[in-house]
Motif scaffolding. Structure first.
Motif, PDB file in Angstrom:
ATOM      1  N   ALA A 145       0.887  -1.253   0.002  1.00 46.22           N
ATOM      2  CA  ALA A 145      -0.110   0.078   0.004  1.00 46.22           C
ATOM      3  C   ALA A 145       0.974   1.281  -0.052  1.00 46.22           C
ATOM      4  CB  ALA A 145      -0.939  -0.148   1.323  1.00 46.22           C
ATOM      5  N   SER A 146       0.271   2.199  -0.442  1.00 48.91           N
ATOM      6  CA  SER A 146       0.851   3.677  -0.461  1.00 48.91           C
ATOM      7  C   SER A 146       1.123   4.314   0.823  1.00 48.91           C
ATOM      8  CB  SER A 146       0.609   4.409  -1.649  1.00 48.91           C
ATOM      9  OG  SER A 146      -0.739   5.088  -1.062  1.00 48.91           O
ATOM     10  N   ALA A 147       1.721   5.163   1.088  1.00 47.77           N
ATOM     11  CA  ALA A 147       1.560   6.012   2.242  1.00 47.77           C
ATOM     12  C   ALA A 147       0.150   6.523   2.497  1.00 47.77           C
ATOM     13  CB  ALA A 147       2.633   7.187   2.535  1.00 47.77           C
ATOM     14  N   SER A 148      -0.318   7.092   1.259  1.00 43.92           N
ATOM     15  CA  SER A 148      -1.837   7.516   1.616  1.00 43.92           C
ATOM     16  C   SER A 148      -2.797   6.658   1.913  1.00 43.92           C
ATOM     17  CB  SER A 148      -2.067   8.175   0.165  1.00 43.92           C
ATOM     18  OG  SER A 148      -1.468   9.361  -0.278  1.00 43.92           O
ATOM     19  N   GLU A 149      -2.810   5.286   1.407  1.00 41.58           N
ATOM     20  CA  GLU A 149      -3.641   4.114   1.797  1.00 41.58           C
ATOM     21  C   GLU A 149      -3.296   3.771   3.179  1.00 41.58           C
ATOM     22  OE1 GLU A 149      -2.513   1.856  -1.270  1.00 41.58           O
ATOM     23  OE2 GLU A 149      -2.975   3.050  -2.757  1.00 41.58           O
ATOM     24  N   MET A 150      -1.999   3.839   3.564  1.00 44.45           N
ATOM     25  CA  MET A 150      -1.692   3.435   5.049  1.00 44.45           C
ATOM     26  C   MET A 150      -2.286   4.253   6.080  1.00 44.45           C
ATOM     27  SD  MET A 150      -0.617   0.440   5.062  1.00 44.45           S
ATOM     28  CE  MET A 150      -0.215   0.595   6.802  1.00 44.45           C
ATOM     29  N   ILE A 151      -2.149   5.828   5.566  1.00 48.60           N
ATOM     30  CA  ILE A 151      -2.690   6.722   6.372  1.00 48.60           C
ATOM     31  C   ILE A 151      -4.361   6.535   6.565  1.00 48.60           C
ATOM     32  CG2 ILE A 151      -3.245   9.284   6.631  1.00 48.60           C
ATOM     33  CD1 ILE A 151      -0.408   9.858   5.312  1.00 48.60           C
ATOM     34  N   LEU A 152      -4.783   6.278   5.587  1.00 48.41           N
ATOM     35  CA  LEU A 152      -6.523   6.143   5.694  1.00 48.41           C
ATOM     36  C   LEU A 152      -6.791   4.873   6.425  1.00 48.41           C
ATOM     37  CD1 LEU A 152      -7.429   7.003   2.161  1.00 48.41           C
ATOM     38  CD2 LEU A 152      -7.804   8.358   4.121  1.00 48.41           C
ATOM     39  N   PHE A 153      -5.955   3.846   6.404  1.00 52.23           N
ATOM     40  CA  PHE A 153      -6.330   2.656   7.028  1.00 52.23           C
ATOM     41  C   PHE A 153      -5.978   2.942   8.614  1.00 52.23           C
ATOM     42  CE2 PHE A 153      -4.579  -0.960   9.345  1.00 52.23           C
ATOM     43  CZ  PHE A 153      -5.681  -1.972   9.076  1.00 52.23           C
TER      44      PHE A 153
ATOM     45  N   ASP B  11      -4.837   4.687  22.303  1.00 54.93           N
ATOM     46  CA  ASP B  11      -3.711   4.279  22.015  1.00 54.93           C
ATOM     47  C   ASP B  11      -2.802   5.394  20.783  1.00 54.93           C
ATOM     48  OD1 ASP B  11      -1.237   2.962  21.361  1.00 54.93           O
ATOM     49  OD2 ASP B  11      -2.388   1.264  20.445  1.00 54.93           O
ATOM     50  N   ASP B  12      -1.912   5.942  21.271  1.00 56.47           N
ATOM     51  CA  ASP B  12      -1.374   6.932  20.277  1.00 56.47           C
ATOM     52  C   ASP B  12      -0.390   6.256  19.275  1.00 56.47           C
ATOM     53  OD1 ASP B  12      -2.905   8.966  21.427  1.00 56.47           O
ATOM     54  OD2 ASP B  12      -1.234   9.716  22.908  1.00 56.47           O
ATOM     55  N   ALA B  13      -0.431   5.153  19.411  1.00 57.45           N
ATOM     56  CA  ALA B  13       0.670   4.684  18.403  1.00 57.45           C
ATOM     57  C   ALA B  13       0.175   4.634  17.083  1.00 57.45           C
ATOM     58  CB  ALA B  13       0.815   3.120  18.585  1.00 57.45           C
ATOM     59  N   GLU B  14      -0.793   4.594  16.745  1.00 58.29           N
ATOM     60  CA  GLU B  14      -1.371   4.864  15.334  1.00 58.29           C
ATOM     61  C   GLU B  14      -1.389   6.173  15.013  1.00 58.29           C
ATOM     62  OE1 GLU B  14      -2.370   2.602  13.192  1.00 58.29           O
ATOM     63  OE2 GLU B  14      -2.867   0.898  14.456  1.00 58.29           O
ATOM     64  N   TRP B  15      -1.717   7.142  15.886  1.00 63.52           N
ATOM     65  CA  TRP B  15      -1.736   8.562  15.581  1.00 63.52           C
ATOM     66  C   TRP B  15      -0.229   9.068  15.237  1.00 63.52           C
ATOM     67  CZ3 TRP B  15      -5.065  11.697  13.932  1.00 63.52           C
ATOM     68  CH2 TRP B  15      -4.802  13.339  13.897  1.00 63.52           C
TER      69      TRP B  15
ATOM     70  N   HIS C 231      -9.810   5.706  14.686  1.00 65.60           N
ATOM     71  CA  HIS C 231     -11.089   6.100  15.081  1.00 65.60           C
ATOM     72  C   HIS C 231     -12.080   4.697  15.642  1.00 65.60           C
ATOM     73  CE1 HIS C 231     -15.291   7.732  14.701  1.00 65.60           C
ATOM     74  NE2 HIS C 231     -15.662   6.528  13.971  1.00 65.60           N
ATOM     75  N   LEU C 232     -11.795   3.717  15.057  1.00 65.38           N
ATOM     76  CA  LEU C 232     -12.563   2.663  15.654  1.00 65.38           C
ATOM     77  C   LEU C 232     -12.100   2.155  17.006  1.00 65.38           C
ATOM     78  CD1 LEU C 232     -12.800   0.263  12.413  1.00 65.38           C
ATOM     79  CD2 LEU C 232     -14.683   1.594  13.410  1.00 65.38           C
ATOM     80  N   ALA C 233     -10.879   2.293  17.255  1.00 69.94           N
ATOM     81  CA  ALA C 233     -10.353   2.004  18.611  1.00 69.94           C
ATOM     82  C   ALA C 233     -10.842   2.991  19.635  1.00 69.94           C
ATOM     83  CB  ALA C 233      -8.759   1.945  18.633  1.00 69.94           C
ATOM     84  N   SER C 234     -10.976   4.313  19.259  1.00 71.80           N
ATOM     85  CA  SER C 234     -11.621   5.173  20.085  1.00 71.80           C
ATOM     86  C   SER C 234     -13.032   5.117  20.468  1.00 71.80           C
ATOM     87  CB  SER C 234     -11.401   6.606  19.624  1.00 71.80           C
ATOM     88  OG  SER C 234     -11.933   7.018  18.356  1.00 71.80           O
TER      89      SER C 234
END
Length: 104
Positions: A51-59, A77-81, A65-68
């Motif tokens: 996946a491109s960086a853009s696709e990974m950012i969206l994922f 969890d700030d790891a994703e952010w 969002h789902l985790a929150s």
């Protein structure tokens, strides 16, 4: 893999991180799967999707969002952010802004 949940691999020698994402049957995952590019690193093995960086950012935004939404303790969890911010810093000029605006 059976649970179809994403996971990360970390090569300790180089600190290279790879996020492995097993798509689910959602509109988002179906669309993202079509955007993924297949690469062949070695002629002995079949190409694999990247996946491109853009696709990974969206994922990662979606996962963040789902985790929150799921958490009931108010914590996050700030790891994703942190991954998202890092990708934007490094890939900023190369990001597909239309794709990001369309899904974010």
């Amino acid at each position: 893999m059976r649970r179809r949940t994403p996971f990360s691999l970390l090569h300790l020698g180089s600190l290279a991180k790879v996020d492995v994402i097993v798509p689910r049957c959602t509109a988002f995952d179906t669309t993202m799967s079509r955007l993924v590019t297949r690469y062949k690193l070695d002629e002995r093995y079949p190409p694999f999707p990247v996946a491109s960086a853009s696709e990974m950012i969206l994922f990662k935004l979606r996962r963040f969002h789902l985790a929150s939404v799921v958490r009931t303790d108010g914590m996050r969890d700030d790891a994703e952010w942190n991954d998202i911010v890092g990708m934007i810093k490094v890939q900023g000029a190369n990001l597909d802004v239309e794709l990001l605006e369309g899904w974010a």
